[in-house]
Design a protein around this motif. Sequence first.
Motif, PDB file in Angstrom:
ATOM      1  N   ARG A  66      43.859  51.982  28.965  1.00 50.53           N
ATOM      2  CA  ARG A  66      44.920  52.793  29.570  1.00 50.53           C
ATOM      3  C   ARG A  66      44.384  54.170  29.953  1.00 50.53           C
ATOM      4  NH1 ARG A  66      50.203  52.047  31.482  1.00 50.53           N
ATOM      5  NH2 ARG A  66      51.469  53.910  31.066  1.00 50.53           N
ATOM      6  N   LEU A  67      43.589  54.767  29.079  1.00 49.09           N
ATOM      7  CA  LEU A  67      42.970  56.050  29.390  1.00 49.09           C
ATOM      8  C   LEU A  67      42.089  55.943  30.632  1.00 49.09           C
ATOM      9  CD1 LEU A  67      41.955  57.532  25.917  1.00 49.09           C
ATOM     10  CD2 LEU A  67      43.331  58.669  27.648  1.00 49.09           C
ATOM     11  N   PRO A 116      36.698  47.859  28.683  1.00 53.87           N
ATOM     12  CA  PRO A 116      37.724  48.083  29.711  1.00 53.87           C
ATOM     13  C   PRO A 116      37.302  49.092  30.765  1.00 53.87           C
ATOM     14  CG  PRO A 116      38.409  49.003  27.587  1.00 53.87           C
ATOM     15  CD  PRO A 116      37.189  48.188  27.330  1.00 53.87           C
ATOM     16  N   ALA A 117      36.572  50.139  30.354  1.00 52.82           N
ATOM     17  CA  ALA A 117      36.102  51.114  31.338  1.00 52.82           C
ATOM     18  C   ALA A 117      35.093  50.485  32.280  1.00 52.82           C
ATOM     19  CB  ALA A 117      35.488  52.322  30.623  1.00 52.82           C
ATOM     20  N   LYS A 380      37.099  36.930  34.079  1.00 59.12           N
ATOM     21  CA  LYS A 380      37.245  36.833  35.530  1.00 59.12           C
ATOM     22  C   LYS A 380      38.704  36.626  35.919  1.00 59.12           C
ATOM     23  CE  LYS A 380      35.550  34.438  39.658  1.00 59.12           C
ATOM     24  NZ  LYS A 380      36.869  34.190  40.246  1.00 59.12           N
ATOM     25  N   ALA A 381      39.412  35.778  35.156  1.00 63.35           N
ATOM     26  CA  ALA A 381      40.825  35.546  35.444  1.00 63.35           C
ATOM     27  C   ALA A 381      41.619  36.846  35.364  1.00 63.35           C
ATOM     28  CB  ALA A 381      41.390  34.507  34.475  1.00 63.35           C
ATOM     29  N   MET A 382      41.374  37.638  34.317  1.00 60.62           N
ATOM     30  CA  MET A 382      42.092  38.896  34.171  1.00 60.62           C
ATOM     31  C   MET A 382      41.684  39.883  35.252  1.00 60.62           C
ATOM     32  SD  MET A 382      44.466  40.307  32.494  1.00 60.62           S
ATOM     33  CE  MET A 382      44.608  39.289  31.043  1.00 60.62           C
ATOM     34  N   TYR A 383      40.399  39.920  35.572  1.00 58.97           N
ATOM     35  CA  TYR A 383      39.901  40.806  36.628  1.00 58.97           C
ATOM     36  C   TYR A 383      40.576  40.485  37.958  1.00 58.97           C
ATOM     37  CZ  TYR A 383      36.579  42.950  39.879  1.00 58.97           C
ATOM     38  OH  TYR A 383      36.006  43.687  40.895  1.00 58.97           O
ATOM     39  N   THR A 395      42.409  44.413  30.650  1.00 57.67           N
ATOM     40  CA  THR A 395      41.189  43.873  30.032  1.00 57.67           C
ATOM     41  C   THR A 395      41.051  44.344  28.585  1.00 57.67           C
ATOM     42  OG1 THR A 395      39.918  45.697  31.027  1.00 57.67           O
ATOM     43  CG2 THR A 395      39.946  43.605  32.198  1.00 57.67           C
ATOM     44  N   GLY A 396      41.603  45.511  28.270  1.00 54.06           N
ATOM     45  CA  GLY A 396      41.618  45.960  26.879  1.00 54.06           C
ATOM     46  C   GLY A 396      42.468  45.056  26.012  1.00 54.06           C
ATOM     47  N   MET A 397      43.615  44.620  26.540  1.00 56.58           N
ATOM     48  CA  MET A 397      44.463  43.689  25.794  1.00 56.58           C
ATOM     49  C   MET A 397      43.800  42.325  25.632  1.00 56.58           C
ATOM     50  SD  MET A 397      48.331  44.522  27.081  1.00 56.58           S
ATOM     51  CE  MET A 397      49.098  46.095  26.674  1.00 56.58           C
ATOM     52  N   LEU A 398      42.989  41.956  26.611  1.00 53.05           N
ATOM     53  CA  LEU A 398      42.228  40.709  26.472  1.00 53.05           C
ATOM     54  C   LEU A 398      41.277  40.799  25.287  1.00 53.05           C
ATOM     55  CD1 LEU A 398      41.887  37.961  27.965  1.00 53.05           C
ATOM     56  CD2 LEU A 398      39.916  38.971  29.111  1.00 53.05           C
TER      57      LEU A 398
END
Length: 455
Positions: A66-67, A116-117, A380-383, A395-398
């Motif tokens: 989120r940041l 995530p970053a 890749k799915a989330m991306y 992606t952080g939640m992943l």
Amino acid sequence: MNPTRRWRLAVAAMGLGTMLNPLSSSMLAVGLVALRDDFGISVAEVTWIVTVFYLTSVVAQPLMGRLADVVGPRRVLAAGMVVVAVMSTVAPLAPGFAALCAMRVAIGFGSSAAFPAALSIIRRSADRVGIAPMPAIARVQLGNSMGVVLGPAVGGLVVSLWHWSVLFWLSAPIALCALAAVLLLIEPDGPPPAGRGRSLIAALDLPSVALFGTTIISILVFLSRPSRGWSLPLVAVGLASALLLVRRSRRVERPFVDLSLVTSASVLPTFVGFWVMTVVYYCVFYGMPQYLEGALGFGTGQVGALMVPLAGVSLVANPVVARVLTRVGTKVVLIVGAVWMAAGSCLALLLTGFSHPALVLVVCGVLGVPYCISTLGYAKAMYDEAPAAKIGVATGMLQTCRHAGGAVATIVLSLVFSAGLGPSGLADLVVVMVLGCLVAAGAALAWRTSSPAAG
């Protein structure tokens, strides 16, 4: 410098930063006995050094994402590496075990910034200059795999030759190298999208972050200590926090948990499938060493060597899986990964009657490949499905699913091996793993992409 070479070095730096979280986790697990002896504490107390890191990472991964979304991914990644470098340097000087755990929490936050970053930076670069994202995602994910592979080996070597404090100090130069490369090679962020001051704090939606953390941590702590009298109220706390989180998410303009995204047919199956595959994998990662040592009579050193293919095979399979994902499509690859894991789980039943080291190596290698497929496929799915402005938190939640999966796997193992480390326990474990694989396959079948190129 050639732009292509510059980008490859930048991706390598992001992979190096991503390696720190699993490396810190798995490396220190080997030094628990030394820590217990130095601080004069019990076995139950010393495990908190591992527990606080896991619980921190569960919340910190999406928070750092989120940041990255609201402040800029390069800033967040650089700040995370600074925190890891500083805290890893001073942690061995902690005056007591509680202070050491507090510094471990800070390291958990810093190291959680990397993944995530990194994916946010990849998304930005791909959108701006048309860089192919899949090779970069694969190399960053390779950092996760390397941390898992190297952690136990490096940790065991360091503790046997030197002192547990070196385990912390090793992280500092890695973080500094990643920091220098990030600052030199990655394009600076623009002005923070959310602005500064109060507008930035409002964009973080900190009340929702607190509710999210309370929900996840309460449930995980209860599941890890279900028989303790004090743990039962945590169920009520977790459920109440979850309801408040849903209520707030519906009222806030830009919530920390975007319910429309999280519950969509393109994202919810991703979370479910990855979480279940992680539970299955960590049942092997944590359970196989116990079975090999307790039931088959292998020594500790032998077990460490026999387990190498489980994570090590990812180093070889990673580029192959990345190419297959690009050519074949995400859904097919995820289904194949779930079916492969189920078949590998059945193969493990051979260890109830045979104990030849070659068979153990084969079983571990076979089970390692589908987890590589899952980590890359679901990343890749989330991306592909998360909006650019929310790629960090998504992606952080992943990654939260990964940490939660590891925690649930330890609970599964405590149940199936409650009667002892025998063939019947392994058979029960295989049944649980196969059922999990069927759920993961169902999640992959239910996945609906909103991007034609992703299917």
